[in-house]
Every structure is written in structure tokens, then in C-alpha cells.
Design an enzyme around this catalytic site. Structure first.
Site, PDB file in Angstrom:
ATOM      1  N   ARG A  61     -28.495  58.122 -22.512  1.00 28.10           N
ATOM      2  CA  ARG A  61     -29.181  59.357 -22.871  1.00 28.10           C
ATOM      3  C   ARG A  61     -29.271  59.562 -24.382  1.00 28.10           C
ATOM      4  O   ARG A  61     -30.338  59.854 -24.916  1.00 28.10           O
ATOM      5  CB  ARG A  61     -28.447  60.555 -22.256  1.00 28.10           C
ATOM      6  CG  ARG A  61     -29.189  61.238 -21.156  1.00 28.10           C
ATOM      7  CD  ARG A  61     -28.285  62.274 -20.541  1.00 28.10           C
ATOM      8  NE  ARG A  61     -27.058  61.622 -20.117  1.00 28.10           N
ATOM      9  CZ  ARG A  61     -26.875  61.107 -18.914  1.00 28.10           C
ATOM     10  NH1 ARG A  61     -27.798  61.221 -18.000  1.00 28.10           N
ATOM     11  NH2 ARG A  61     -25.760  60.494 -18.617  1.00 28.10           N
ATOM     12  N   THR A  62     -28.162  59.408 -25.068  1.00 21.04           N
ATOM     13  CA  THR A  62     -28.179  59.643 -26.511  1.00 21.04           C
ATOM     14  C   THR A  62     -28.963  58.550 -27.233  1.00 21.04           C
ATOM     15  O   THR A  62     -29.707  58.810 -28.171  1.00 21.04           O
ATOM     16  CB  THR A  62     -26.733  59.711 -27.052  1.00 21.04           C
ATOM     17  OG1 THR A  62     -26.035  60.740 -26.365  1.00 21.04           O
ATOM     18  CG2 THR A  62     -26.730  60.006 -28.540  1.00 21.04           C
ATOM     19  N   LYS A  92      -9.187  47.687 -35.632  1.00 22.72           N
ATOM     20  CA  LYS A  92     -10.542  48.065 -35.285  1.00 22.72           C
ATOM     21  C   LYS A  92     -11.298  48.668 -36.461  1.00 22.72           C
ATOM     22  O   LYS A  92     -12.440  48.313 -36.707  1.00 22.72           O
ATOM     23  CB  LYS A  92     -10.532  49.065 -34.131  1.00 22.72           C
ATOM     24  CG  LYS A  92     -10.293  48.407 -32.809  1.00 22.72           C
ATOM     25  CD  LYS A  92     -10.403  49.403 -31.677  1.00 22.72           C
ATOM     26  CE  LYS A  92     -11.830  49.797 -31.438  1.00 22.72           C
ATOM     27  NZ  LYS A  92     -12.557  48.856 -30.588  1.00 22.72           N
ATOM     28  N   ARG A 114     -22.417  55.106 -32.242  1.00 23.01           N
ATOM     29  CA  ARG A 114     -21.465  55.759 -31.343  1.00 23.01           C
ATOM     30  C   ARG A 114     -20.244  54.856 -31.282  1.00 23.01           C
ATOM     31  O   ARG A 114     -20.331  53.698 -30.840  1.00 23.01           O
ATOM     32  CB  ARG A 114     -22.026  55.951 -29.941  1.00 23.01           C
ATOM     33  CG  ARG A 114     -20.919  56.346 -28.937  1.00 23.01           C
ATOM     34  CD  ARG A 114     -21.419  56.914 -27.663  1.00 23.01           C
ATOM     35  NE  ARG A 114     -22.013  58.216 -27.880  1.00 23.01           N
ATOM     36  CZ  ARG A 114     -22.306  59.059 -26.903  1.00 23.01           C
ATOM     37  NH1 ARG A 114     -22.070  58.734 -25.649  1.00 23.01           N
ATOM     38  NH2 ARG A 114     -22.852  60.222 -27.174  1.00 23.01           N
ATOM     39  N   HIS A 143     -19.706  65.538 -32.027  1.00 19.89           N
ATOM     40  CA  HIS A 143     -21.005  65.047 -31.589  1.00 19.89           C
ATOM     41  C   HIS A 143     -22.021  65.964 -32.280  1.00 19.89           C
ATOM     42  O   HIS A 143     -22.632  66.825 -31.669  1.00 19.89           O
ATOM     43  CB  HIS A 143     -21.104  65.162 -30.068  1.00 19.89           C
ATOM     44  CG  HIS A 143     -22.207  64.343 -29.468  1.00 19.89           C
ATOM     45  ND1 HIS A 143     -23.258  63.857 -30.198  1.00 19.89           N
ATOM     46  CD2 HIS A 143     -22.416  63.924 -28.193  1.00 19.89           C
ATOM     47  CE1 HIS A 143     -24.071  63.178 -29.397  1.00 19.89           C
ATOM     48  NE2 HIS A 143     -23.583  63.198 -28.180  1.00 19.89           N
TER      49      HIS A 143
END
Lengths: 316, 316, 316
Positions: A61-62, A92, A114, A143
Site C-alpha cells: 500500500r505505501t 544493521k 521503509r 510514519h
């Protein structure tokens, strides 16, 4: 345009970075322009601009919203991945830093990210020459583009933000969307918030502190039936579970169903960031006050078009 | 063009929806036009058209065929994912419905879907304004564009469909391709079908009922050597296993090898929907009757080009 | 251009296929042209050309480098997948062969492949009409475009290849990059190699044999501190582990840190194919001799642009 690049910061990382002045005088009017452009089938203002879409976890969706925003402005997504993740745990953020240094060598005009761990977007932006747009931190986190589209949805449906009573419902301690939206709402006047959730998933203390500081009153509830008649907006969120089980109803009343819509004001609206599991029953979808499958989606497109326009073609 | 959008239904969901008249008078001739366009390097008839490709499981072959069909007609795939899957089990169809409502807000001209659970394409089409093209149900289910390309392959290689004797071989109860093809063949005359499979993986009762109703005689066999000399088409299918083991040869003879090609008619053809594991030996590939790596692939491209042309530019 | 398509072989599969003459007279000068094109924002020399990108495992860095190379030459990546893998073990190469036969039917102009098993690129090229570019074998294997970009990096930073002393450090027996680079270096004169690794991960015997044959002297070490003052290039590689642990330091000294940079020549360079874990400390990144996040990335883009130009538009 006075505050191009958000007062000199070229990235979209967190909701706090936007001023009320910018929201009201630039962002919201520009989303209306974007709506017109969309209705006309798009424009070419970002012709030749290249966006990268780096998702460390899939998010249909995003991702589609950002890519279509670029598309309707005439720009292109020249590289997209939903598999950006490389190592499982250690080092990371160092690897993310390397990755952003590397991809900047290709001179993208914007990078959407993201990330699946910590606040990667902020970390990435710190080393990126290209503007970075945060498409969602790992929860709890932020977000910001969701918060902007949520604000735009409320503004379009209600005509104003000041003075509204807004209920946020569900798994509030992990919900990045309600967290980011709270930061934005803290910039407006006369807002009253209602947090409706089981006791163990209440809104985080950091957000409550922020609201106190900005003099936004809030109350905590466990029964949406009590809150529904009072509010102008019900912002429902997804239980942060993959198994689709309902929130524990023995602790209160947390779903939006016909009982709730029967209690709501006629001009109130129901929002949800999606994906939905059970927390809004499908028989609510056709209620005119339900905007999560319509206006809220559209505002997402127009909000991201506005951001890309501001960042990539501020003077066009 | 009389039956634009398949008599008012704008989606491609199952093989039953196509009439013999449409197949013969519109679809097959149009695939020849598409072949000419491909040989000329493509055209621009779908310029400005936007396709979404939503795969709930990876499928290189089918996805590339749809995307290249769009490409050679001048249209674009503006969003593609092989990771559309979101939740593991519960509420899947409700989520699919939400997803299709959402993505329709972006005004795509067509949406290709491969779903991994139930008959998702039909469900998606019910809420979609944009035409939905089913790129394969979960098995057993359907794969209507595969059936159309299979029909086109047979027609091009044999010059007609009526009167043909066709063997379907392998794991027939789960094979969506042979199921969909049976539906199409039921619309033609003089067809005789031979189902060659182990007893426990025979063709499903629903298909047999359909064939009875359409007066298509069929026989069930366990030895392809008996059938091979009789038929015009051998349609081999993959054993529905990921481990690459052969079908249990103690139960019969189910693979296509040099023994089988030695028994076949000179003008018969060998088809396979791919991917192949062991069920056709590689020494058969160079046999002129083997079309699964050549004509059948090409017909897939031309069939999908034809569908997209009919749906997106019916009058061009 | 005399050796278009590498003396008749249209694929890029392994480092051995390139002659010194081609490297010096065609490849390296062309990378400089590509650098100019990039600085000017790209060109249209590959307009209308279509590349497929088939990755059997995700690889953000290599995939983006190939796609951006195509982009800056005006060509397009019309299909990309990171999920090409279909079966887990059996019959993999047969399936790969089928896949390449199939995708060639769509008439791509080039196919980039990263395979996850055996030497897939060679196998794919054997059946492909379209030129195949190997984006990395499974390790141990080869990574020829990495070797070309490494050679270009060294040449640009040092002005020549002949006569250089080069240390290769880390997990050499599995490292496809150092293996491919060794093949290229064997074509030059006066090269001296230093292999610095734990005893159980030393350079493979096949490479050593090749170097003997080409009269390239090499020595094996376990202490980079001894080697660092001698060499012109330190080529560090990643420990082939996903857990981010350091190489066993009790066996020697294998990381590049401030101790090492303090010992190195002023005009030496530090390279790494990325992703990096711990084997170069981040405090080395700002050292001017560190080129792994800058020149080496750029050379990757220019090297791949050069290859695509040679293959797809040799006379333009």
C-alpha cells in the site's frame, strides 16, 4: 515558496519537523492542487526525476502510493526493492549507512525508505545527499507521510483541525500512525484526544509528555461506546498481530461496528491506516462517515505528490 | 467489435466466460494481428495505459508474459509486486477486498492478479472498477489466460479445434491449466479427451460433469503408450511436487520420452504449461512436435496482448 | 571496434574471457567515455533496448548498478525479479535452461542473471540468443563484472596495472570477487599478490595454478600488518558469514583499521566489494585511500555502462 525543504532540511523523517505555518499555508493548499492534477490525468512537472524505493519489508500500500505519486507528476521510480534487508541482526545500521552512501553515487533525486529496525530513515538521511522520505519506521516509531495524509483527510472532511475531538483506538503503544498524528495535532488549538485501548497497550509516555507540553488534553478509555458520541474523528488502528484475532473484548469495547456508528455524530468520520483485520466490521464500510477506503487513500496520494513536488520541483 | 468486454463483463476470470463465437471470431484472429505487431517490434496502441501486477506468490513466467504483452502494445506496468501477501491465513479475502478497493483509487487501467488462496481473482473483480485479469488461481482452480493461449497454440499448430483427440497427462486433479482448457474445449465439436494419470490424481468430478453436459467423450488411462498413437495433442502437466520426483511409474506410464514420441502421429504436438520437472525428458525438446518451449510461449504473449488490446483499446 | 562481443562470444560470463588488449584498448577507455556521459546526465544510445534482470537471490547493490547503467544509456529494464528461484534443489539447471529458452522468446536485448547454484550464467548463456551478463555466481565461482570494475578502479586510482603489489584479504577460498580479479590480473606484468587469510580459508588451488602458469608470484600471510607497508592495493573481502562476527583474530591480523592505515603507503588504496561487516572499521572510511564507498562504486557503474554499450550498440 519560503520554506522549501522544510527550513533547509531536505528529508521527510518525522512529524515534528513540520510547522503549523507550513502545514496550513503550503502543504494543505498544495494537496488540493495535486488533486486537480490527478483529476486531469497527471502532469509532467517531475519529468526526468528519478526515485528509488528501498523497502526493507514488503508494503504494497505505501509503496504503490509513493510510486503513483511520482507517476502522476511525470517522474519515474527507476529502482524498487522489497528485499533490501541483507543481514539479520548485527551491524544493521552500519550496513544501512554503507547502502545509502552507495546508492547516492547513482544520483537519485529522491529515496523512499521503509526500514525494519530502529529508526533507519533518520540514520539514512544523515549520510544521504538525495532527499530521503521515511515510508514508515519499525513500530513503535513514526510514519510521517501517513500523519500528513491523515491530517489532510481530517481537514478535507471536516474543514478545520482546530477544536476537534479525536479518538484514537486500538494498539496505541505500538502504532506508529497514531504516534505521528499526535505530533502533528499537537501543533493545533483546542484539540481533545481520547485514547481507547486495553490498559497494557496504551499510548506511550513520550507522546503524553509531548501533548502535556503542547497543552493538548487527553483522556484514556476502555469503552469506545462511551467515547463515540463525543468525537469528530474515530481513528481506528490495527491490532499488531498477524493472526487476525480480535482485541480482548473482555477488557472493554474497541471495535468499530454498527453499535458504534449508531452512537456517532452525523458529521464525524472513521479513519484507519490499513491493513484492517477485524477492528472495523465490514458492514461499516458503506457508511458515509467511513473514509478509510476512499478519501483517506486519495489524501495519501495527494499528500505524497505534494511532498515530492516540494522536494523535487519547489519552484515549478 | 460486438462483444467488447466479454458481453459486458470487463474481467478475465475463468474459461467458461468465453463463447465459441468470441473465441473464433475475435480472439483467434486478433492473436494473429498481435503476432504481426510483435514481429514488427511493437506498437503504441496502449500508450498511456497503466497496468498493475499483483502477485501473491512469485511467478516469473506468467508475470513476464503479461508485462511484455503490455510492453509490446506500448503500455506500461507501473507497479509490480511478488510479495502482495500480507496475512498468513485469517481474513485473507477481506484483506484482498480492501486491497483492491484501495488500488482502484489510483485509477489503473488493468490489474493482473495471481492469488495464493481460494479464488481470489473473482473476489477481487467483484469490487474492482479496473478490469482484473486472473493470472492463475491457487490449484485446483483456474488459469484462464493459460487456457486461451493453449487453445491458440493448438489452433495454430493444427489448423482447427473441432474433431481433435487430446490427451491430458499427469496430476490432473490439481492442475488448473488442464481444468481451464477442458472448459474451453467443451465449447467445440467432435473433441475426444484422454485423461492419463495415476488413479488418485484423476480429473476432478466437476470437470467430468461439465464434459458430460457438453457431450465431450473422455476416457481415463494409466498408460500413455496406449494413448500416444491415437491423439493429436499430448498436454503434459507437472507433478505438483517441489521435490522433483517422478510420478510413480509403477502405476502406469506418464512421462513423455523417446518411447512416446516414437509412437505419436507425425502431425501431433506436445504441450506443457511449464515449469517442467521430469515429466518430459529433455531429449524430446528438439522434436519438431514439441511446442512447449516455442509456439506455446509465443501464443502466450499474443493471447495476452489480444486480451489487453480488447480490454484497454477495444476500438483502436 | 575490432573485438565486438568479445571475439564472437556475446556473453559476459567469466574473467578469463577478456584479453589484455581488449581491456586496455577498448574497455578502459570506454569507461572514461561512460563517466563523461554520466556527468552530463546520461545519453540515449540504448534507446529502445530492453534488459531483463533475473536474480535468483536478492542483491540490491549489483542489481541497481546494472539497472542504472542501462538507465544512463537511455535503455530500460523491462522486467526484474529477485525471486527467480523456483525449485529448491533437484533439476535446477534443467529448469534454468527452460527459463532462458522461454524468456528469449520475448526478444530481450540483454539478460542479467545472478544465480544461486552452480555456474548458472554459463549454462544459461549456452541456450540464450540474447547476451547474458553474469551478475555473480554462487560462491565460490565468479563475478566478472566486479572484476572489471575492480580493475578499472585500480587503473584510475593508480594510473597503471603492471607492476602493482596487491593484497587480497579475508575469506579467499569462497570469495568470487578475488577469484575473478586474480584471473584478470594474471594478464598483466610484474604483478605481485599477497593472500592474507586464516589458513583454512586460503586462496583456492585452481587460482594458484592459474597464477603459476601466468608467472604471477604470490605469497600467503596471516598478518596484514606485515603486508600493509609493502602493497599498493589492499583488497579486503567480507567474511562469508551472516552473523557479523569477526574473522578469528587469534589466527592473525585480518581487518583494516587505523593500525593498518598507519602502515600503508601514502598512494595505496583500500578496496572492498561490499557489503562490509566488521572487516574494515568505519573510522577508515574518511581516509582518502579508502575508495570502496566512492571510486569503486562509480567504476562499477561505468564498467557496466561500457559492457552494455559494447554489447547493445557496438557501432554507435
Amino acid at each position: 515558496m519560503s520554506s522549501v525543504h522544510f527550513d533547509g532540511y531536505p528529508h521527510v523523517i518525522c512529524a515534528q519537523q513540520f510547522s503549523r505555518k507550513w502545514l496550513e499555508e503550503e502543504f494543505l493548499p498544495l494537496t488540493d492542487e495535486m488533486e486537480e492534477i490527478f483529476k486531469l490525468g497527471g502532469c509532467e512537472v517531475l519529468k526526468g526525476k528519478r526515485m528509488f524505493s528501498f523497502f526493507y519489508q514488503p508494503s504494497t500500500r505505501t509503496r504503490i502510493s509513493f510510486q503513483m505519486a511520482m507517476e502522476y507528476l511525470g517522474g519515474r521510480t527507476v529502482f524498487a526493492t522489497e528485499n533490501a534487508r541483507e543481514f539479520s541482526s548485527a551491524r544493521k545500521l552500519e550496513t544501512l549507512r554503507d547502502t545509502f552512501l552507495v546508492i547516492n553515487r547513482y544520483r537519485p533525486d529522491a529515496i523512499v525508505i521503509r526500514y525494519d529496525h530502529d529508526i533507519g530513515a533518520k540514520f539514512a538521511a544523515d549520510v544521504s545527499r538525495a532527499p530521503v522520505l521515511n515510508a514508515g519506521d519499525r513500530e513503535p516509531g513514526q510514519h510521517p507521510t501517513q500523519a500528513l495524509l491523515d491530517l489532510r483527510t481530517i481537514f478535507k472532511c471536516r474543514g478545520a483541525i482546530d477544536g476537534l475531538k479525536i479518538a484514537m483506538v486500538g494498539d496505541l503503544d505500538k502504532g506508529r500512525t497514531v504516534r505521528s498524528l499526535s505530533y502533528l495535532l499537537g501543533k493545533f488549538s483546542g484539540i481533545q484526544l481520547y485514547f481507547v485501548s486495553p490498559a497494557n497497550t496504551g499510548m506511550g509516555e513520550d507522546i503524553k509528555m509531548y501533548l502535556h507540553k503542547h497543552e493538548v488534553p487527553f483522556a484514556e478509555h476502555t469503552d469506545l461506546r462511551v467515547v463515540a458520541p463525543e468525537v469528530d474523528v474515530i481513528y481506528q488502528t490495527r491490532a499488531q498481530t498477524e493472526c487476525g484475532t480480535l482485541l480482548d473484548m473482555s477488557e472493554g469495547y474497541f471495535i468499530v461496528d454498527r453499535t458504534i456508528t449508531g452512537l456517532m455524530k452525523k458529521d464525524a468520520i472513521i479513519m484507519h491506516p490499513l491493513p484492517r483485520v477485524d477492528e472495523i466490521t465490514t458492514d461499516v464500510d458503506d457508511d458515509k462517515r467511513a473514509v478509510y477506503l476512499t478519501d483517506q487513500i486519495d489524501s495519501g496520494l495527494f499528500a505524497r505528490m505534494a511532498l515530492l513536488k516540494i522536494i523535487l520541483a519547489p519552484d515549478a
